[in-house]
Design a protein around this motif. Structure first.
Motif, PDB file in Angstrom:
ATOM      1  N   MET A  17       0.477  -1.004   0.241  1.00  6.50           N
ATOM      2  CA  MET A  17      -0.214  -0.260   0.160  1.00  6.50           C
ATOM      3  C   MET A  17       0.474   1.195   0.358  1.00  6.50           C
ATOM      4  O   MET A  17       1.662   1.149   0.991  1.00  6.50           O
ATOM      5  CB  MET A  17      -0.646   0.318   1.210  1.00  6.50           C
ATOM      6  N   GLY A  18       0.868   2.105  -0.955  1.00  7.68           N
ATOM      7  CA  GLY A  18       1.535   3.035  -0.980  1.00  7.68           C
ATOM      8  C   GLY A  18       0.892   4.151   0.528  1.00  7.68           C
ATOM      9  O   GLY A  18      -0.409   4.376  -0.335  1.00  7.68           O
ATOM     10  N   ALA A  19       1.720   5.632  -0.403  1.00 12.09           N
ATOM     11  CA  ALA A  19       0.956   6.394   0.655  1.00 12.09           C
ATOM     12  C   ALA A  19       1.615   8.110  -0.577  1.00 12.09           C
ATOM     13  O   ALA A  19       2.751   7.856  -1.034  1.00 12.09           O
ATOM     14  CB  ALA A  19       1.467   6.570   2.124  1.00 12.09           C
ATOM     15  N   ILE A  20       0.742   9.156  -0.476  1.00 17.45           N
ATOM     16  CA  ILE A  20       1.216  10.390  -0.911  1.00 17.45           C
ATOM     17  C   ILE A  20       1.344  11.313   0.729  1.00 17.45           C
ATOM     18  O   ILE A  20       0.182  11.036   1.253  1.00 17.45           O
ATOM     19  CB  ILE A  20      -0.116  10.685  -1.512  1.00 17.45           C
ATOM     20  N   TYR A  21       2.053  12.165   0.644  1.00 16.66           N
ATOM     21  CA  TYR A  21       2.528  12.530   1.958  1.00 16.66           C
ATOM     22  C   TYR A  21       2.098  14.065   1.344  1.00 16.66           C
ATOM     23  O   TYR A  21       2.968  14.837   1.000  1.00 16.66           O
ATOM     24  CB  TYR A  21       3.699  12.706   1.972  1.00 16.66           C
ATOM     25  N   LEU A  22       1.272  14.381   2.009  1.00 17.51           N
ATOM     26  CA  LEU A  22       0.771  16.931   1.222  1.00 17.51           C
ATOM     27  C   LEU A  22       1.738  17.204   2.710  1.00 17.51           C
ATOM     28  O   LEU A  22       1.317  17.243   3.773  1.00 17.51           O
ATOM     29  CB  LEU A  22      -0.131  16.592   1.331  1.00 17.51           C
ATOM     30  N   ILE A  23       2.603  18.154   1.988  1.00 19.76           N
ATOM     31  CA  ILE A  23       3.364  19.219   2.762  1.00 19.76           C
ATOM     32  C   ILE A  23       3.123  20.328   2.767  1.00 19.76           C
ATOM     33  O   ILE A  23       3.041  20.642   0.930  1.00 19.76           O
ATOM     34  CB  ILE A  23       4.588  18.525   2.531  1.00 19.76           C
ATOM     35  N   ARG A  24       2.223  20.517   3.412  1.00 23.68           N
ATOM     36  CA  ARG A  24       2.192  22.823   3.779  1.00 23.68           C
ATOM     37  C   ARG A  24       3.810  23.324   3.879  1.00 23.68           C
ATOM     38  O   ARG A  24       4.609  22.917   3.693  1.00 23.68           O
ATOM     39  CB  ARG A  24       1.215  23.106   4.474  1.00 23.68           C
ATOM     40  N   HIS A  25       3.991  24.401   2.577  1.00 22.43           N
ATOM     41  CA  HIS A  25       5.177  25.458   2.503  1.00 22.43           C
ATOM     42  C   HIS A  25       4.554  25.989   3.291  1.00 22.43           C
ATOM     43  O   HIS A  25       4.219  25.691   4.230  1.00 22.43           O
ATOM     44  CB  HIS A  25       4.815  25.993   1.320  1.00 22.43           C
ATOM     45  N   GLY A  26       6.439  26.470   4.007  1.00 21.11           N
ATOM     46  CA  GLY A  26       6.832  26.788   5.285  1.00 21.11           C
ATOM     47  C   GLY A  26       6.008  28.487   4.585  1.00 21.11           C
ATOM     48  O   GLY A  26       5.601  28.342   4.214  1.00 21.11           O
ATOM     49  N   GLN A  27       6.477  29.295   5.739  1.00 19.44           N
ATOM     50  CA  GLN A  27       5.882  30.364   6.418  1.00 19.44           C
ATOM     51  C   GLN A  27       5.945  31.849   5.049  1.00 19.44           C
ATOM     52  O   GLN A  27       7.680  31.790   4.473  1.00 19.44           O
ATOM     53  CB  GLN A  27       5.786  30.908   7.586  1.00 19.44           C
ATOM     54  N   ALA A  28       5.275  31.867   4.641  1.00 20.46           N
ATOM     55  CA  ALA A  28       4.758  32.535   3.158  1.00 20.46           C
ATOM     56  C   ALA A  28       5.916  34.425   4.108  1.00 20.46           C
ATOM     57  O   ALA A  28       5.548  34.485   5.358  1.00 20.46           O
ATOM     58  CB  ALA A  28       4.051  33.104   2.882  1.00 20.46           C
TER      59      ALA A  28
END
Length: 220
Positions: free
Chosen positions: A1-12
């Motif tokens: 079973m694969g996974a997708i890791y969604l990373i929110r960007h750092g502080q703008a």
């Protein structure tokens, strides 16, 4: 079973002329999440990013930590909604009282709700249905590119992550309005791909900031 890791960007750079640029703290957050992913020792066969500068810079930092020389593949479908356009048309512009982050968030929350309610009738360049479907398309294309048991990294934004989470829970609009506003910079959301489809396994993980000081936990 694969996974997708969604990373929110750092502080703008909120309040600066170029909002899309990572702040110094945002760059530090990227290094922390990069170290966390390295600690987990996960192998990634796909790395994708929106085309916004804050997303690409976060991707570069994290992939450097992971020893990946190839840059993330850019796909503008992972870009955030245009908050400036939405506030201009549905928030009455930004009042003087909303120049701080909290005040602006209140204006943005109301504007997003109105934007969603307007559907295709919005004067904005991109409607809510169009945003929702481009995010869905980006996710579906990524899933199709993954082989059995393969993992992917995506560097994107809070509105996209909230919408994806909402989709998987059956309420994309609620995801954008409720989950988006609590996503932290460089938080990790994990989506698992299996025989039954996609499942939201975790949302907005940020324990990698624990013990490092409250300053690293930001929302804009």
């Amino acid at each position: 079973m694969g996974a997708i890791y969604l990373i929110r960007h750092g502080q703008a750079s909120f309040g600066e002329a170029d909002y899309d640029r990572l702040s110094d703290l945002g760059a530090e957050q990227g290094a922390v999440v990069g170290a966390e992913l390295l600690r987990r020792d996960i192998r990634f066969t796909e790395a994708r990013s929106g085309s916004l500068a804050r997303q690409r810079a976060t991707a570069e930092t994290v992939l450097d930590w992971l020893g990946e020389r190839a840059p993330a593949k850019e796909d503008p479908r992972w870009n955030e909604y245009d908050h400036v356009d939405i506030v201009a048309h549905h928030g009455g512009g930004v009042p003087q009282s909303a120049t701080d982050s909290r005040g602006y968030q209140e204006v943005l929350d109301g504007a997003l709700a109105e934007w969603i309610g307007a559907g295709e009738d919005t004067p904005c360049a991109e409607s809510w249905p169009a945003f929702r479907e481009r995010v869905r398309g980006a996710l579906e294309d990524l899933v199709a590119a993954l082989g059995k048991g393969e993992n992917a990294l995506v560097f994107t934004s809070g509105g996209v992550i909230g919408t994806v989470a909402g989709m998987l829970l059956g309420e994309p609009a609620t995801g954008l309005l409720k989950l988006n506003r609590v996503t932290v910079n460089c938080g990790i959301t994990k989506v698992v791909a299996g025989r039954s489809g996609l499942t939201l396994l975790s949302f907005n993980e940020h324990s990698h900031f624990d013990g490092r000081g409250a300053r690293l936990l930001t929302y804009r």
